[in-house]
Design an enzyme around this catalytic site. Structure first.
Site, PDB file in Angstrom:
ATOM      1  N   LYS A   9     -64.352   5.973  43.627  1.00 64.47           N
ATOM      2  CA  LYS A   9     -63.663   5.064  43.087  1.00 64.47           C
ATOM      3  C   LYS A   9     -63.171   3.929  43.943  1.00 64.47           C
ATOM      4  O   LYS A   9     -62.813   4.094  45.231  1.00 64.47           O
ATOM      5  CB  LYS A   9     -62.785   5.748  42.250  1.00 64.47           C
ATOM      6  CG  LYS A   9     -63.284   6.687  41.120  1.00 64.47           C
ATOM      7  CD  LYS A   9     -62.463   7.209  40.161  1.00 64.47           C
ATOM      8  CE  LYS A   9     -62.701   8.405  39.122  1.00 64.47           C
ATOM      9  NZ  LYS A   9     -61.771   9.006  38.557  1.00 64.47           N
ATOM     10  N   TYR A  49     -68.021   5.959  30.940  1.00 66.22           N
ATOM     11  CA  TYR A  49     -66.725   6.420  30.373  1.00 66.22           C
ATOM     12  C   TYR A  49     -66.893   6.759  29.169  1.00 66.22           C
ATOM     13  O   TYR A  49     -65.620   6.356  28.297  1.00 66.22           O
ATOM     14  CB  TYR A  49     -65.562   6.035  31.065  1.00 66.22           C
ATOM     15  CG  TYR A  49     -65.463   6.334  32.264  1.00 66.22           C
ATOM     16  CD1 TYR A  49     -64.931   7.550  32.788  1.00 66.22           C
ATOM     17  CD2 TYR A  49     -65.586   5.396  33.561  1.00 66.22           C
ATOM     18  CE1 TYR A  49     -64.767   8.001  34.132  1.00 66.22           C
ATOM     19  CE2 TYR A  49     -65.321   5.627  34.674  1.00 66.22           C
ATOM     20  CZ  TYR A  49     -65.146   6.987  35.091  1.00 66.22           C
ATOM     21  OH  TYR A  49     -64.793   7.369  36.473  1.00 66.22           O
ATOM     22  N   PHE A  57     -55.305   6.120  27.924  1.00 68.70           N
ATOM     23  CA  PHE A  57     -55.571   5.758  29.382  1.00 68.70           C
ATOM     24  C   PHE A  57     -56.745   4.687  29.475  1.00 68.70           C
ATOM     25  O   PHE A  57     -56.988   4.589  30.688  1.00 68.70           O
ATOM     26  CB  PHE A  57     -55.638   6.930  30.163  1.00 68.70           C
ATOM     27  CG  PHE A  57     -56.590   7.909  29.949  1.00 68.70           C
ATOM     28  CD1 PHE A  57     -57.805   7.480  30.524  1.00 68.70           C
ATOM     29  CD2 PHE A  57     -56.506   8.937  29.280  1.00 68.70           C
ATOM     30  CE1 PHE A  57     -58.953   8.480  30.308  1.00 68.70           C
ATOM     31  CE2 PHE A  57     -57.465   9.825  28.971  1.00 68.70           C
ATOM     32  CZ  PHE A  57     -58.790   9.814  29.695  1.00 68.70           C
ATOM     33  N   ARG A  85     -68.035  19.539  41.376  1.00 66.09           N
ATOM     34  CA  ARG A  85     -66.757  19.758  40.707  1.00 66.09           C
ATOM     35  C   ARG A  85     -65.556  20.715  41.228  1.00 66.09           C
ATOM     36  O   ARG A  85     -64.630  20.343  41.557  1.00 66.09           O
ATOM     37  CB  ARG A  85     -66.822  20.227  39.308  1.00 66.09           C
ATOM     38  CG  ARG A  85     -67.749  19.353  38.202  1.00 66.09           C
ATOM     39  CD  ARG A  85     -66.942  18.112  38.039  1.00 66.09           C
ATOM     40  NE  ARG A  85     -65.746  18.448  37.355  1.00 66.09           N
ATOM     41  CZ  ARG A  85     -65.102  17.224  36.489  1.00 66.09           C
ATOM     42  NH1 ARG A  85     -65.683  15.831  36.515  1.00 66.09           N
ATOM     43  NH2 ARG A  85     -63.869  17.538  35.952  1.00 66.09           N
ATOM     44  N   THR A  91     -58.777  17.197  37.873  1.00 64.87           N
ATOM     45  CA  THR A  91     -58.563  15.894  37.729  1.00 64.87           C
ATOM     46  C   THR A  91     -57.246  15.167  37.959  1.00 64.87           C
ATOM     47  O   THR A  91     -57.163  14.101  38.555  1.00 64.87           O
ATOM     48  CB  THR A  91     -58.549  15.603  35.872  1.00 64.87           C
ATOM     49  OG1 THR A  91     -59.937  16.235  35.525  1.00 64.87           O
ATOM     50  CG2 THR A  91     -58.496  13.945  35.742  1.00 64.87           C
ATOM     51  N   ARG A 102     -59.562  15.969  45.852  1.00 65.45           N
ATOM     52  CA  ARG A 102     -58.417  15.179  45.183  1.00 65.45           C
ATOM     53  C   ARG A 102     -57.034  16.124  45.719  1.00 65.45           C
ATOM     54  O   ARG A 102     -56.213  15.309  45.859  1.00 65.45           O
ATOM     55  CB  ARG A 102     -58.650  15.523  43.628  1.00 65.45           C
ATOM     56  CG  ARG A 102     -59.494  14.387  43.055  1.00 65.45           C
ATOM     57  CD  ARG A 102     -59.889  14.768  41.682  1.00 65.45           C
ATOM     58  NE  ARG A 102     -60.770  13.800  41.022  1.00 65.45           N
ATOM     59  CZ  ARG A 102     -61.585  14.022  39.901  1.00 65.45           C
ATOM     60  NH1 ARG A 102     -61.397  15.286  39.211  1.00 65.45           N
ATOM     61  NH2 ARG A 102     -62.041  13.263  39.240  1.00 65.45           N
ATOM     62  N   ASN A 112     -57.535   8.986  41.441  1.00 69.31           N
ATOM     63  CA  ASN A 112     -58.121  10.160  42.174  1.00 69.31           C
ATOM     64  C   ASN A 112     -59.324  10.217  42.598  1.00 69.31           C
ATOM     65  O   ASN A 112     -59.992  11.326  42.906  1.00 69.31           O
ATOM     66  CB  ASN A 112     -58.134  11.234  41.017  1.00 69.31           C
ATOM     67  CG  ASN A 112     -58.888  10.860  39.689  1.00 69.31           C
ATOM     68  OD1 ASN A 112     -59.737   9.977  39.920  1.00 69.31           O
ATOM     69  ND2 ASN A 112     -59.000  11.765  38.694  1.00 69.31           N
ATOM     70  N   HIS A 115     -65.536  10.248  41.086  1.00 66.98           N
ATOM     71  CA  HIS A 115     -65.836  10.920  39.857  1.00 66.98           C
ATOM     72  C   HIS A 115     -67.013  11.734  40.269  1.00 66.98           C
ATOM     73  O   HIS A 115     -67.695  11.397  41.347  1.00 66.98           O
ATOM     74  CB  HIS A 115     -66.469   9.653  38.926  1.00 66.98           C
ATOM     75  CG  HIS A 115     -67.240  10.167  37.877  1.00 66.98           C
ATOM     76  ND1 HIS A 115     -66.686  10.499  36.688  1.00 66.98           N
ATOM     77  CD2 HIS A 115     -68.597  10.438  37.794  1.00 66.98           C
ATOM     78  CE1 HIS A 115     -67.735  10.934  35.885  1.00 66.98           C
ATOM     79  NE2 HIS A 115     -68.830  10.873  36.404  1.00 66.98           N
ATOM     80  N   GLU A 126     -75.651  10.313  33.089  1.00 64.99           N
ATOM     81  CA  GLU A 126     -75.021   9.284  34.113  1.00 64.99           C
ATOM     82  C   GLU A 126     -75.886   8.721  35.012  1.00 64.99           C
ATOM     83  O   GLU A 126     -75.532   7.492  35.610  1.00 64.99           O
ATOM     84  CB  GLU A 126     -73.703   9.858  34.557  1.00 64.99           C
ATOM     85  CG  GLU A 126     -72.728  10.160  33.552  1.00 64.99           C
ATOM     86  CD  GLU A 126     -71.503  11.005  34.072  1.00 64.99           C
ATOM     87  OE1 GLU A 126     -71.464  11.491  35.500  1.00 64.99           O
ATOM     88  OE2 GLU A 126     -70.625  11.447  33.311  1.00 64.99           O
TER      89      GLU A 126
HETATM   90  P1  IDP Z   1     -62.675  13.896  35.395  1.00 64.00           P
HETATM   91  O1  IDP Z   1     -62.707  13.033  36.319  1.00 64.00           O
HETATM   92  O2  IDP Z   1     -62.365  15.263  36.285  1.00 64.00           O
HETATM   93  O3  IDP Z   1     -63.929  14.135  34.857  1.00 64.00           O
HETATM   94  P2  IDP Z   1     -61.786  12.944  32.874  1.00 64.00           P
HETATM   95  O4  IDP Z   1     -60.814  13.733  31.966  1.00 64.00           O
HETATM   96  O5  IDP Z   1     -63.134  12.932  32.450  1.00 64.00           O
HETATM   97  O6  IDP Z   1     -61.661  13.541  34.291  1.00 64.00           O
HETATM   98  O7  IDP Z   1     -61.289  11.504  33.029  1.00 64.00           O
HETATM   99  C1  IDP Z   1     -61.975  10.695  33.468  1.00 64.00           C
HETATM  100  C2  IDP Z   1     -61.026   9.688  34.460  1.00 64.00           C
HETATM  101  O8  IDP Z   1     -60.067   8.972  33.675  1.00 64.00           O
HETATM  102  C3  IDP Z   1     -60.201  10.572  35.368  1.00 64.00           C
HETATM  103  O9  IDP Z   1     -60.857  10.918  36.456  1.00 64.00           O
HETATM  104  C4  IDP Z   1     -59.048   9.612  35.813  1.00 64.00           C
HETATM  105  O10 IDP Z   1     -59.374   8.662  36.650  1.00 64.00           O
HETATM  106  C5  IDP Z   1     -58.752   9.197  34.438  1.00 64.00           C
HETATM  107  N1  IDP Z   1     -57.841   9.545  33.556  1.00 64.00           N
HETATM  108  C6  IDP Z   1     -57.826  10.933  32.962  1.00 64.00           C
HETATM  109  N2  IDP Z   1     -56.776  11.247  32.025  1.00 64.00           N
HETATM  110  C7  IDP Z   1     -55.870  10.436  32.491  1.00 64.00           C
HETATM  111  C8  IDP Z   1     -54.516  10.201  32.410  1.00 64.00           C
HETATM  112  O11 IDP Z   1     -54.158  10.971  31.582  1.00 64.00           O
HETATM  113  N3  IDP Z   1     -53.860   9.301  32.913  1.00 64.00           N
HETATM  114  C9  IDP Z   1     -54.533   8.177  33.673  1.00 64.00           C
HETATM  115  N4  IDP Z   1     -56.090   8.321  33.744  1.00 64.00           N
HETATM  116  C10 IDP Z   1     -56.506   9.454  33.267  1.00 64.00           C
HETATM  117 MG    MG Z   2     -64.950  13.623  33.437  1.00 63.50          MG
END
Ligand code: IDP
Ligand code: MG
Length: 151
Positions: A9, A49, A57, A85, A91, A102, A112, A115, A126
């Site tokens: 990212k 997404y 968010f 993963r 996350t 991370r 973070n 992805h 994807e």
């Molecule tokens: P992942 O990246 O571990 O698969 P997801 O739940 O799919 O996590 O969320 C996608 C992305 O959205 C996260 O990597 C993060 O950048 C962002 N994100 C998810 N939840 C939050 C939140 O509560 N606050 C801010 N950003 C969030």
């Molecule tokens: Mg995800």
């Protein structure tokens, strides 16, 4: 062989972590089969997404992902999706284990670094958002045999 979609990212690119991320995935034994550097257009972000559209968010996530260049990649290897993963960690970087990308390199859920597809079905969905079939490159790595030959 299994494939997964991985993307560094904008925070990862801006912090100079592209090499660090690639090093970790290469050393694990995964094979890089596609890569580019660039900004995602709005359509790609919405497709990527789509499950998060409407969540509180999402507007912040969208502007963060579009704030600078990303490095989309495809990585190949046995169990590539769950393996990556594990390598990237939880996350929320505050909860990600040390030793994960991370866990070692980030502090904020909203920044973070990386992805990765969360299931084989997500990977199949994807990868074509970011790559045409001809952009995925097949080749042998010298350690293919050492990695995969089971006794
Ligand atoms: P992942 O990246 O571990 O698969 P997801 O739940 O799919 O996590 O969320 C996608 C992305 O959205 C996260 O990597 C993060 O950048 C962002 N994100 C998810 N939840 C939050 C939140 O509560 N606050 C801010 N950003 C969030
Ligand atoms: Mg995800």
């Amino acid at each position: 062989m299994d494939r997964t979609f991985v993307m560094i990212k904008p925070d990862g690119v801006e912090r100079g972590l592209v090499g660090e991320v690639i090093r970790r995935l290469e050393k694990k034994g995964l094979k890089l089969v596609a890569m580019k550097l660039g900004r995602l257009d709005e359509k790609a972000v919405m497709d990527q997404y789509r499950e998060h559209i409407g969540k509180p968010f999402f507007p912040g996530l969208k502007s963060y992902i579009m704030s600078g260049p990303c490095v989309p990649m495809v990585w190949e290897g046995k169990n590539a999706v769950p393996v990556v993963r594990k390598v990237i960690g939880a996350t929320n970087p505050a909860e990600a284990n040390p030793g994960t990308i991370r866990g070692d390199l980030a502090l904020e859920t909203g920044k973070n670094v990386i992805h990765a597809s969360d299931s084989p079905e997500s990977a199949v969905r994807e990868i074509p958002i970011h790559f045409r079939p001809g952009e995925i490159v097949e080749y042998r790595r010298a350690d293919d045999r050492a990695l995969y030959e089971t006794l």
